[in-house]
Design an enzyme around this catalytic site. Structure first.
Site, short mmCIF file in Angstrom:
data_model
loop_
_atom_site.label_atom_id
_atom_site.label_comp_id
_atom_site.label_asym_id
_atom_site.label_seq_id
_atom_site.Cartn_x
_atom_site.Cartn_y
_atom_site.Cartn_z
N TRP A 126 -19.67 -8.78 2.82
CA TRP A 126 -20.22 -8.79 1.47
C TRP A 126 -20.19 -10.24 0.97
O TRP A 126 -19.11 -10.86 0.97
CB TRP A 126 -19.34 -7.89 0.60
CG TRP A 126 -19.74 -7.71 -0.82
CD1 TRP A 126 -20.99 -7.42 -1.29
CD2 TRP A 126 -18.89 -7.78 -1.97
NE1 TRP A 126 -20.96 -7.29 -2.65
CE2 TRP A 126 -19.69 -7.51 -3.10
CE3 TRP A 126 -17.53 -8.05 -2.15
CZ2 TRP A 126 -19.17 -7.49 -4.40
CZ3 TRP A 126 -17.02 -8.02 -3.43
CH2 TRP A 126 -17.83 -7.75 -4.54
N ASP A 207 -10.04 -4.27 1.81
CA ASP A 207 -10.98 -3.97 0.73
C ASP A 207 -11.48 -2.55 0.93
O ASP A 207 -12.13 -2.25 1.94
CB ASP A 207 -12.14 -4.99 0.81
CG ASP A 207 -13.17 -4.79 -0.29
OD1 ASP A 207 -13.02 -3.86 -1.10
OD2 ASP A 207 -14.13 -5.59 -0.34
N ALA A 209 -13.80 0.11 -0.87
CA ALA A 209 -14.74 0.26 -1.99
C ALA A 209 -15.64 1.48 -1.84
O ALA A 209 -16.43 1.77 -2.74
CB ALA A 209 -15.60 -1.01 -2.11
N LYS A 242 -17.83 3.11 -6.67
CA LYS A 242 -18.68 4.03 -5.91
C LYS A 242 -18.05 5.42 -5.82
O LYS A 242 -18.74 6.42 -6.05
CB LYS A 242 -18.93 3.50 -4.50
CG LYS A 242 -20.02 2.46 -4.41
CD LYS A 242 -19.49 1.10 -4.74
CE LYS A 242 -20.59 0.05 -4.73
NZ LYS A 242 -20.04 -1.27 -5.07
C1 PLP Z 1 -17.31 -4.45 0.14
C2 PLP Z 1 -17.19 -4.43 -1.34
N1 PLP Z 1 -16.03 -4.73 -1.91
C3 PLP Z 1 -15.86 -4.73 -3.23
C4 PLP Z 1 -16.90 -4.44 -4.09
C5 PLP Z 1 -16.62 -4.51 -5.56
O1 PLP Z 1 -17.09 -3.53 -6.35
P1 PLP Z 1 -16.83 -3.48 -7.91
O2 PLP Z 1 -16.37 -4.82 -8.37
O3 PLP Z 1 -18.15 -3.12 -8.49
O4 PLP Z 1 -15.80 -2.43 -8.12
C6 PLP Z 1 -18.16 -4.13 -3.54
C7 PLP Z 1 -19.31 -3.85 -4.40
O5 PLP Z 1 -20.43 -3.85 -4.05
C8 PLP Z 1 -18.30 -4.13 -2.14
O6 PLP Z 1 -19.46 -3.82 -1.55
#
Ligand code: PLP
Length: 389
Positions: A126, A207, A209, A242
């Protein structure tokens, strides 16, 4: 004073949203979006979230600050959901954060305070990972993770690169539903990574998510749990964006697994101090909703059922895309085994632009597609357009 600034490039994904909106063609298809959409193309509020919100409106007596750590009950319930047995009894410092991004940034800031100098990121990952950890003052180094033309995880090369990491280096791992590739490690590979991380004294930063979007709630956290059981210290960044559809409510948490309860207290005080000089207190609404769902049997059952139906919709579309696209790109049978919302197609930039110009199919030039961006009724037509490239 502001003349000293230079214009920053638009985030390519946000720019893509603008282009998609401006396109007036009927039947346009948005595969670039980073959120779940149902079979009609809508990102709905979960039923359980709506119900929890209704109860909150009726019962909440105050909007006073929650304090920099956030709500301990939310933190405890989310930790149990994420780590199960593997997290039970571990000395942990948790902090409620503005989304998974806030959790990752606090993780970065905390590591910088401890003197951690480098963090290893898989390629590709990401894009915000590199930006966040660089902003926190860490040096970003990379390990190979995925080969786009063959759609294969480069496990041996990943292990070889991580064998060269220095003790004390951090290594970022996606728990499951890898963004942007959908490719994940199997159980044996997680065990090998866990052994390497423990042996070399690396700090794992996990991570998570997309729990529940891949193979199931527990299955999507299985690798994370293997890793936690093998190491004395870890950082876990959880996003509820999500899994609970709470994107704009900015709901998440950072957990530091520590060697002792005493250390956990010290770490928590540092995380709280870092939050205090950034956003001060976390937003509360989303975490109050999550906490209520996880603490109520009926709401939890309904949330799980809805999440499961979303997961099954994704796997059904994966099946159809794999069958259709592999007629032209044999390697794309891999889409079936990949998990979560994303896959990374082996397309040239010219192909991506052609799909956009001629067929109003939108995706970033990287070739990442969001499987859940496809309405059920348009899957076959979209496959045909890919095959016409
Ligand atoms: C791999 C990954 N980590 C973390 C996040 C963070 O998401 P948020 O800050 O919207 O909770 C995302 C969001 O797209 C993601 O794809």
């Amino acid at each position: 004073m502001f003349d000293a600034l230079t214009r920053q490039p638009d985030d390519p994904l946000l720019a893509l949203i603008g282009l998609f909106r401006a396109d007036e063609r009927a039947g346009k298809v948005d595969l670039g979006v980073g959120v779940y959409r149902d079979e009609t193309g809508v990102t709905r509020v979960f039923r359980a979230v709506k119900e929890a919100e209704r109860r909150l409106v009726e019962t909440q007596q105050t909007k006073a600050y929650v304090g920099p750590e956030g709500d301990p009950v939310f933190l405890e319930r989310l930790w149990a959901l994420t780590t199960g047995e593997a997290g039970r009894g571990r000395a942990t410092a948790g902090l409620q954060t503005p989304g998974g991004s806030g959790a990752l940034r606090l993780a970065g800031d905390l590591m910088a305070r401890t003197g951690t100098r480098r963090i290893w990121l898989g390629l590709p990952t990401w894009p915000n990972h590199a930006s966040i950890f660089t902003a926190a003052g860490l040096e970003v180094v990379t390990y190979p993770f995925f080969d786009i033309p063959s759609q294969a995880v480069l496990f041996e090369r990943m292990m070889e690169a991580l064998s060269g990491a220095a003790p004390g280096d951090a290594v970022l791992l996606h728990a499951s539903c890898h963004n942007p590739t959908g490719a994940n490690l199997n159980t044996e590979q997680w065990r090998a990574v866990a052994a390497l991380v423990a042996e070399r004294g690396l700090l794992p930063v996990i991570d998570i998510a997309y729990q529940g979007y891949g193979r199931g709630l527990d299955e999507d956290a299985a690798g994370l749990r293997i890793l936690l059981s093998a190491v004395p210290e870890a950082l876990v960044a959880v996003s509820c964006s999500k899994s609970f559809g709470l994107y704009r409510e900015r709901t998440g948490a950072i957990y530091a697994v520590c060697g002792s309860a005493e250390t956990a207290l010290t770490v928590r005080s540092n995380l709280a101090a870092l939050a205090r000089v950034s956003y001060s207190m976390p937003p509360d609404h989303g975490s109050a909703v999550v906490s209520m769902i996880l603490g109520d049997e009926a709401l939890m059952a309904d949330w799980k059922a809805e999440l499961e139906s979303m997961r099954l919709r994704i796997t059904a579309i994966r099946e159809r895309l794999a069958a259709g696209l592999s007629r032209r790109w044999q390697v794309l049978t891999a889409i079936r085994e990949q998990e979560g919302m994303f896959s990374l197609l082996p397309l040239e930039e010219a192909d991506v632009m052609k799909l956009r110009a001629e067929h109003a199919i939108y995706m970033p030039t990287s070739g990442r597609i969001n499987i859940a961006g496809l309405k059920t009724a348009e899957v076959d037509a979209v496959i045909e357009k890919f095959l016409s490239l």
